[in-house]
Design an enzyme around this catalytic site. Structure first.
Site, short mmCIF file in Angstrom:
data_model
loop_
_atom_site.label_atom_id
_atom_site.label_comp_id
_atom_site.label_asym_id
_atom_site.label_seq_id
_atom_site.Cartn_x
_atom_site.Cartn_y
_atom_site.Cartn_z
N LYS A 113 -63.11 -27.72 -44.12
CA LYS A 113 -62.10 -26.86 -43.65
C LYS A 113 -62.85 -25.18 -43.83
O LYS A 113 -62.50 -24.42 -43.28
CB LYS A 113 -61.14 -26.76 -44.97
C1 LIG Z 1 -59.18 -32.42 -43.86
C2 LIG Z 1 -60.18 -33.42 -44.18
C3 LIG Z 1 -60.28 -34.52 -43.34
C4 LIG Z 1 -59.54 -34.68 -42.13
O1 LIG Z 1 -59.49 -33.86 -41.03
P1 LIG Z 1 -58.24 -33.51 -40.10
O2 LIG Z 1 -58.94 -32.50 -39.15
O3 LIG Z 1 -57.04 -33.10 -40.89
O4 LIG Z 1 -58.25 -34.88 -39.50
C5 LIG Z 1 -61.40 -35.43 -43.30
N1 LIG Z 1 -62.23 -35.27 -44.29
C6 LIG Z 1 -62.18 -34.23 -45.49
C7 LIG Z 1 -63.09 -33.89 -46.36
C8 LIG Z 1 -61.26 -33.23 -45.19
O5 LIG Z 1 -61.05 -31.91 -46.15
#
Ligand SMILES: *Cc1c(COP(=O)(O)O)cnc(C)c1O
Length: 497
Positions: A113
């Site tokens: 993120k």
């Molecule tokens: C948010 C997240 C995901 C999923 O990603 P998306 O873009 O929502 O599909 C996968 N792994 C981790 C560690 C995340 O924080």
């Protein structure tokens, strides 16, 4: 070059410039903003392999955010991708016995993120100025774990912004919760909600749609905005690392320019893999997009059958909590693209989902989803993979990455397609010590998370990342907890309405 403008997937909203779409987050008709055309980079790849992450970001983001001045974008990029990433490469590709891991977890909160939320605040500030907004931006977010802390870090002490994060008090991991409640910053507020993630999410939606409250906020000099993953200010910064990864593989001689690669992405809200799909549409030589789900396999079923169905499905809490999601919001953009921009069809399908909890796409759309392979791996399989990769190659994956690794393996076995594949690694293993370490050896079951951090550091031969080092001793600065029905009141208290 043409001007890029943003139109709604549901076709009933005015088109918007990038800055407007970034501030609004979602279109007025409830649809998601998509660019009216996709820039083509296929011809420009050769010669780009020596460019840095920041340079590639500049080129790609300029193509999507074309109402930003070059200097403005450069400043956003400089502030976002600086020393707070633990590596100058920002998103390195690691080779562990031929497995290529694209590590997106070197930012301050140790999950992917950060790749987008470290730049979003700066994009928002400029967008607000461009839109003539003078009010202070109040970013409201509900989080299931990783977004909250990344938003707190991203907006930390950014002038003219405040961020309020709601998290389900008992619905996030111990480390995730500690990261948030110990976060200090003069413009950040964290509140535990007695309830699950859906309740927190609905509470936030209620605030966003309360016109009386919005007007009152406006009177006090505030404007609400959202940092969630449907914002184009999060989506397109994620395109950058696919280009950077491909080019760095060319530079290191692992592939040649033009060679097709596959990508395997651990998926929740469908934002990360959608960025890969855009990269492919922009001319990056990507073959299959391998969409990896955990036990919440609604996407797996969708890619098999063409039916998206949440009505006969239980939400499962897994060891990869950031992928525990049943409504993958960004999928709406794929529906729009797969229907060749048919906004009536997209609107119809989204209405079906809302009223019936399910929809089926017609065959012509299904045929266009051939670029995707949907797979699913449960917790046991993911843990076996963690152990296997650690023992064979000395590389420790986190639980989310392990789902992608496991599904990729299944894909190769099933199809024999052994093109080079990039496994997108979305979190540091240090973020999920108990699940990762108990996968490595049963002797770690029941050991405290903080002890496991030290043990993991010893095993992996790397220091505990600074974002987590000593976290158990940091003072708790946020201890506000509320009922899900009291979230509006909490916002009023914080903003002194
Ligand atoms: C948010 C997240 C995901 C999923 O990603 P998306 O873009 O929502 O599909 C996968 N792994 C981790 C560690 C995340 O924080």
């Amino acid at each position: 070059m043409n001007d890029v403008s943003y139109i709604s997937t549901r076709g009933k909203a005015k088109s918007a410039a990038a800055s407007e779409a970034i501030i609004k987050g979602i279109a007025e008709d409830g649809g998601l903003f998509v660019p009216n055309y996709i820039p083509d980079f296929n011809g420009s790849l050769a010669g780009m392999e020596n460019k840095s992450y920041k340079e590639i970001a500049g080129i790609i983001l300029k193509a999507f955010f074309d109402d930003f001045k070059c200097g403005e974008l450069t400043r956003c990029i400089e502030k976002a991708y600086d020393v707070k990433f633990g590596t100058t490469e920002i998103a390195p590709v690691k080779d562990a016995g031929g497995n290529l891991f694209l590590e997106l977890f070197h930012g301050p909160t140790l999950a992917f993120k950060d790749m987008a939320l470290s730049i979003l605040p700066y994009l928002m500030k400029i967008s607000a100025a461009r839109q003539g907004i003078q009010n202070e931006l109040v970013i409201l977010t509900a989080t299931s774990g990783d977004t909250g802390k990344a938003a707190l870090e991203g907006f930390n002490n950014v002038e003219g912004t405040r961020v309020i994060v709601f998290f389900p008090e008992n619905g996030v991991s111990e480390i995730q919760k500690r990261q948030m409640i110990t976060h200090s910053g003069n413009n950040t507020f964290v509140i535990g909600v007695r309830g699950n993630f859906d309740m927190a999410q609905n509470g936030v939606k209620d605030i966003f749609t309360d016109q009386g409250l919005i007007d009152e906020l406006d009177g006090k000099g505030y404007i609400l905005s959202s940092a969630n993953s449907i914002n184009i200010g999060r989506l397109f910064p994620q395109v950058v690392y696919y280009f950077h990864a491909y080019l760095s593989l060319v530079r290191s001689g692992k592939i040649s320019t033009g060679e097709m690669i596959n990508v395997a992405v651990p998926t929740g809200n469908f934002g990360n893999i959608l960025a890969a799909y855009y990269s492919k549409a922009m001319g990056l030589p990507i073959g299959k997009l391998i969409c990896a789900s955990n036990e919440n396999r609604v996407l797996y079923d969708f890619f098999r059958s063409g039916e998206y169905n949440i009505s006969e499905r239980e939400f499962v809490s897994t060891i990869s909590p950031s992928m525990d999601i049943l409504i993958s919001s960004n999928l709406e953009r794929l529906l729009y693209l797969a229907s060749a921009g048919d906004s009536e069809m997209t609107r119809y399908l989204m209405e079906q989902l809302k009223t019936k909890g399910r929809y089926s796409i017609p065959d012509f759309m299904k045929d266009r989803l051939d670029d995707f392979y949907g797979g699913s791996a449960d917790g046991e399989t993911a843990k076996r993979s963690i152990r296997e990769v650690f023992i064979s190659h000395g590389y420790l994956m986190d639980t989310h990455t392990a789902v992608a690794y496991s599904v990729l393996k299944k894909y190769v076995e099933e199809t024999g397609d052994d093109k080079k594949a990039v496994i997108v690694s979305t979190a540091s293993p240090f973020k999920f010590p108990s699940a990762v370490m108990s996968a490595v050896s049963p002797e770690y079951i029941g050991v405290s998370n903080y002890e496991l951090l030290r043990e993991m550091s010893r095993l992996a031969g790397t220091n505990i990342p600074s974002g987590l080092d000593g976290i158990e001793k940091r003072p708790v600065v946020h201890n506000r907890v509320c009922e899900s029905g009291e979230m509006k009141k909490a916002v009023r208290d914080i903003l002194k309405l």
